[in-house]
Scaffold this active site. Structure first.
Site, PDB file in Angstrom:
ATOM      1  N   GLY A 144       8.790  24.037  30.917  1.00  0.00           N
ATOM      2  CA  GLY A 144       8.778  23.152  31.900  1.00  0.00           C
ATOM      3  C   GLY A 144       7.783  23.843  33.052  1.00  0.00           C
ATOM      4  O   GLY A 144       7.252  23.320  33.876  1.00  0.00           O
ATOM      5  N   ILE A 145       7.770  25.177  32.884  1.00  0.00           N
ATOM      6  CA  ILE A 145       7.168  25.923  34.100  1.00  0.00           C
ATOM      7  C   ILE A 145       5.554  25.863  33.804  1.00  0.00           C
ATOM      8  O   ILE A 145       4.709  26.199  34.581  1.00  0.00           O
ATOM      9  CB  ILE A 145       7.375  27.286  34.315  1.00  0.00           C
ATOM     10  CG1 ILE A 145       7.101  28.173  33.308  1.00  0.00           C
ATOM     11  CG2 ILE A 145       8.845  27.297  34.460  1.00  0.00           C
ATOM     12  CD1 ILE A 145       7.267  29.819  33.662  1.00  0.00           C
ATOM     13  N   SER A 146       5.119  25.302  32.474  1.00  0.00           N
ATOM     14  CA  SER A 146       3.699  25.437  32.081  1.00  0.00           C
ATOM     15  C   SER A 146       2.981  24.073  32.002  1.00  0.00           C
ATOM     16  O   SER A 146       1.802  24.040  31.911  1.00  0.00           O
ATOM     17  CB  SER A 146       3.464  26.219  30.872  1.00  0.00           C
ATOM     18  OG  SER A 146       3.995  27.599  30.882  1.00  0.00           O
ATOM     19  N   THR A 147       3.835  23.060  32.254  1.00  0.00           N
ATOM     20  CA  THR A 147       3.370  21.881  31.921  1.00  0.00           C
ATOM     21  C   THR A 147       1.982  21.144  32.992  1.00  0.00           C
ATOM     22  O   THR A 147       1.215  20.536  32.841  1.00  0.00           O
ATOM     23  CB  THR A 147       4.399  20.661  32.189  1.00  0.00           C
ATOM     24  OG1 THR A 147       5.103  20.869  33.234  1.00  0.00           O
ATOM     25  CG2 THR A 147       5.335  20.660  30.704  1.00  0.00           C
ATOM     26  N   GLU A 154      15.642  17.896  34.235  1.00  0.00           N
ATOM     27  CA  GLU A 154      16.705  17.513  33.413  1.00  0.00           C
ATOM     28  C   GLU A 154      17.974  18.344  33.735  1.00  0.00           C
ATOM     29  O   GLU A 154      18.038  19.466  33.969  1.00  0.00           O
ATOM     30  CB  GLU A 154      16.489  17.515  32.018  1.00  0.00           C
ATOM     31  CG  GLU A 154      17.614  17.041  30.966  1.00  0.00           C
ATOM     32  CD  GLU A 154      17.131  17.157  29.733  1.00  0.00           C
ATOM     33  OE1 GLU A 154      18.322  17.171  28.649  1.00  0.00           O
ATOM     34  OE2 GLU A 154      16.073  17.172  29.267  1.00  0.00           O
ATOM     35  N   CYS A 156       9.073  22.302  38.459  1.00  0.00           N
ATOM     36  CA  CYS A 156       9.360  23.799  38.607  1.00  0.00           C
ATOM     37  C   CYS A 156       8.372  24.134  39.781  1.00  0.00           C
ATOM     38  O   CYS A 156       8.733  24.684  40.644  1.00  0.00           O
ATOM     39  CB  CYS A 156       9.168  24.583  37.575  1.00  0.00           C
ATOM     40  SG  CYS A 156      10.143  24.235  36.087  1.00  0.00           S
ATOM     41  N   PHE A 177       7.395  19.767  24.929  1.00  0.00           N
ATOM     42  CA  PHE A 177       7.953  19.478  23.483  1.00  0.00           C
ATOM     43  C   PHE A 177       8.342  18.075  23.443  1.00  0.00           C
ATOM     44  O   PHE A 177       8.087  17.303  22.261  1.00  0.00           O
ATOM     45  CB  PHE A 177       9.052  20.359  23.042  1.00  0.00           C
ATOM     46  CG  PHE A 177       8.515  21.674  22.601  1.00  0.00           C
ATOM     47  CD1 PHE A 177       7.749  21.991  21.434  1.00  0.00           C
ATOM     48  CD2 PHE A 177       8.368  22.837  23.548  1.00  0.00           C
ATOM     49  CE1 PHE A 177       7.040  23.238  21.011  1.00  0.00           C
ATOM     50  CE2 PHE A 177       7.940  24.022  23.247  1.00  0.00           C
ATOM     51  CZ  PHE A 177       7.130  24.295  22.070  1.00  0.00           C
ATOM     52  N   ARG A 178       9.098  17.686  24.403  1.00  0.00           N
ATOM     53  CA  ARG A 178       9.951  16.340  24.119  1.00  0.00           C
ATOM     54  C   ARG A 178       9.487  14.920  24.724  1.00  0.00           C
ATOM     55  O   ARG A 178       9.879  14.089  24.685  1.00  0.00           O
ATOM     56  CB  ARG A 178      11.453  16.615  24.428  1.00  0.00           C
ATOM     57  CG  ARG A 178      12.072  17.619  23.412  1.00  0.00           C
ATOM     58  CD  ARG A 178      13.493  18.062  23.951  1.00  0.00           C
ATOM     59  NE  ARG A 178      14.106  18.958  23.004  1.00  0.00           N
ATOM     60  CZ  ARG A 178      13.980  20.052  23.104  1.00  0.00           C
ATOM     61  NH1 ARG A 178      13.220  20.687  24.043  1.00  0.00           N
ATOM     62  NH2 ARG A 178      14.379  21.084  22.187  1.00  0.00           N
ATOM     63  N   ASN A 197       8.608  31.076  26.519  1.00  0.00           N
ATOM     64  CA  ASN A 197       7.238  30.526  26.345  1.00  0.00           C
ATOM     65  C   ASN A 197       6.300  31.624  25.290  1.00  0.00           C
ATOM     66  O   ASN A 197       6.465  32.748  25.638  1.00  0.00           O
ATOM     67  CB  ASN A 197       6.593  30.169  27.501  1.00  0.00           C
ATOM     68  CG  ASN A 197       7.228  29.018  28.196  1.00  0.00           C
ATOM     69  OD1 ASN A 197       7.914  28.165  27.730  1.00  0.00           O
ATOM     70  ND2 ASN A 197       7.209  29.049  29.770  1.00  0.00           N
ATOM     71  N   ILE A 198       5.559  30.976  24.736  1.00  0.00           N
ATOM     72  CA  ILE A 198       4.581  31.743  23.855  1.00  0.00           C
ATOM     73  C   ILE A 198       3.162  31.782  24.403  1.00  0.00           C
ATOM     74  O   ILE A 198       2.181  32.014  23.634  1.00  0.00           O
ATOM     75  CB  ILE A 198       4.548  31.623  22.281  1.00  0.00           C
ATOM     76  CG1 ILE A 198       4.256  30.288  22.172  1.00  0.00           C
ATOM     77  CG2 ILE A 198       6.174  31.981  21.751  1.00  0.00           C
ATOM     78  CD1 ILE A 198       4.446  29.752  20.705  1.00  0.00           C
ATOM     79  N   ASP A 199       2.932  31.061  25.637  1.00  0.00           N
ATOM     80  CA  ASP A 199       1.601  30.835  26.106  1.00  0.00           C
ATOM     81  C   ASP A 199       0.910  32.100  26.948  1.00  0.00           C
ATOM     82  O   ASP A 199      -0.240  32.056  27.278  1.00  0.00           O
ATOM     83  CB  ASP A 199       1.724  29.697  27.092  1.00  0.00           C
ATOM     84  CG  ASP A 199       2.635  29.901  28.185  1.00  0.00           C
ATOM     85  OD1 ASP A 199       2.935  31.148  28.852  1.00  0.00           O
ATOM     86  OD2 ASP A 199       3.278  28.614  28.329  1.00  0.00           O
ATOM     87  N   HIS A 255      10.950  34.952  22.580  1.00  0.00           N
ATOM     88  CA  HIS A 255      10.475  34.203  21.260  1.00  0.00           C
ATOM     89  C   HIS A 255       9.371  34.805  20.579  1.00  0.00           C
ATOM     90  O   HIS A 255       8.480  34.540  19.916  1.00  0.00           O
ATOM     91  CB  HIS A 255      10.387  32.784  21.354  1.00  0.00           C
ATOM     92  CG  HIS A 255      11.698  31.848  21.756  1.00  0.00           C
ATOM     93  ND1 HIS A 255      11.614  30.543  21.942  1.00  0.00           N
ATOM     94  CD2 HIS A 255      12.761  32.306  21.684  1.00  0.00           C
ATOM     95  CE1 HIS A 255      12.749  30.371  22.264  1.00  0.00           C
ATOM     96  NE2 HIS A 255      13.648  31.331  22.006  1.00  0.00           N
TER      97      HIS A 255
END
Length: 330
Positions: free
Chosen positions: A58-61, A260, A295, A68-69, A140-142, A159
């Site tokens: 959510g911090i990257s959207t 959420e 965020c 994802f969802r 995150n993996i970004d 991750h």
């Protein structure tokens, strides 16, 4: 007295006893008010010196990265052509070995280097520069945390990431350059080992694989010293990340910034004296604060309460100009 009345009285007796126990055992309250304003005053008091951030997608959207969802636009919906039995299967190592295509399509959408950090990333950097952040744990993996200029020592990629890659052949495990893997992915090819022919996977931790050693070591070292936990942009459903909110001391305030209401304590488990999760909505809540919204909105508001909003805005503008200039020079 009827059987129903007896049962009801016993229930009320146990409930009262549980409430008394909770009251007597409630740790010292740190916040003068269980609110975002109370969190801001606590940070400004000078007593908050070991903040831990826990962040998710959510911090990257707002950088343009899909989460994802979200229906229709989320990454899981974009992978419907593969008819996955469960979207999370693509992150299971056994499934990946049999069918790596969904993961590599996902990775192409997320690959580091194509996006700018968000205001949330820069807020975390600003807090780091104030020398009050112990660590930034991210799912995150970004790599946007690193691109934002947060010191690598302060970042824990729970991750894993894309900086290294290995063949997954059990008798091979050859390491491959990240750039070669990226070239293969963007050419829509599955990276294959030139030694044994097995798939080459970026070193992201999948379900069924061990977490990075640095992660396991630092969780033990950091969370016992945490004096403010800030959780942002995560649904807190993936373990062991989700359970980390319980590792901070009982007196440590916890702030959730999210659209959420995730990680809330289960009422039945709480009644049984086994309550875990955030204590939102309960009368005995003395430390858990929920900010409903994006965020970026939450961190802008917190920056404003800290008197740092203009400094945050300047940092974002300056750093984005640097990234634009670097992209133009290429």
């Amino acid at each position: 007295m009827s059987e129903l009345e007896e049962v009801t009285q016993r229930f009320l007796h146990h409930q009262s006893a549980a409430e008394k126990f909770e009251t007597s055992e409630t740790p010292q309250r740190v916040l003068d008010e269980v609110s975002l304003e109370g969190v801001a005053r606590y940070i400004k008091s000078g007593n908050c010196k070991n903040i831990i951030f826990m962040t998710g997608a959510g911090i990257s959207t707002s950088a343009g990265l899909p989460d994802f969802r979200t229906e229709t636009t989320g990454l899981y919906d974009q992978l419907q052509e593969y008819e996955l039995p469960n979207p999370q299967r693509m992150f299971e190592i056994r499934y990946f070995k049999e069918r790596p295509e969904p993961f590599f399509k996902l990775v192409k959408s997320l690959y580091p280097g194509a996006f700018k950090p968000t205001p949330s990333h820069y807020f975390i950097r600003l807090m780091c520069e104030k020398n009050i952040v112990r660590r930034n744990y991210t799912q995150n993996i970004d790599t946007l945390d690193k691109i934002a200029g947060i010191e690598e020592e302060l970042i824990v990629e729970a991750h894993g990431g894309f900086s290294t890659a290995h063949c997954i052949g059990e008798s091979c495990l050859t390491e491959y350059p990240a750039l070669w893997v990226k070239d293969e992915i963007f050419a829509d090819r599955i990276p294959k080992c030139n030694q044994c022919g097995a798939v080459v996977k970026p070193d992201c931790a999948f379900f069924g694989e061990d977490m990075p050693r640095r992660f396991e070591h630092l969780v033990v070292e950091d969370f016992s010293k945490c004096d403010l936990l800030i959780v942002a942009g995560t649904t807190l459903v993936v373990q062991p990340f989700a359970s980390m909110i319980h590792k901070v001391p009982a007196s440590t305030p916890r702030l959730l910034v999210n659209y959420e209401l995730s990680g809330k304590a289960d009422p039945l488990m709480k009644f049984m004296g086994r309550g875990v999760g955030f204590n939102f909505g309960y009368t005995d809540n003395y430390r858990d604060v929920f900010y409903w919204g994006s965020c970026d909105e939450g961190f802008y508001r917190l920056a404003e309460l800290l008197g740092l909003k203009e400094e945050l805005e300047r940092l974002i503008k300056t750093e984005h100009q640097k990234l634009d200039a670097a992209a133009s020079s290429k």
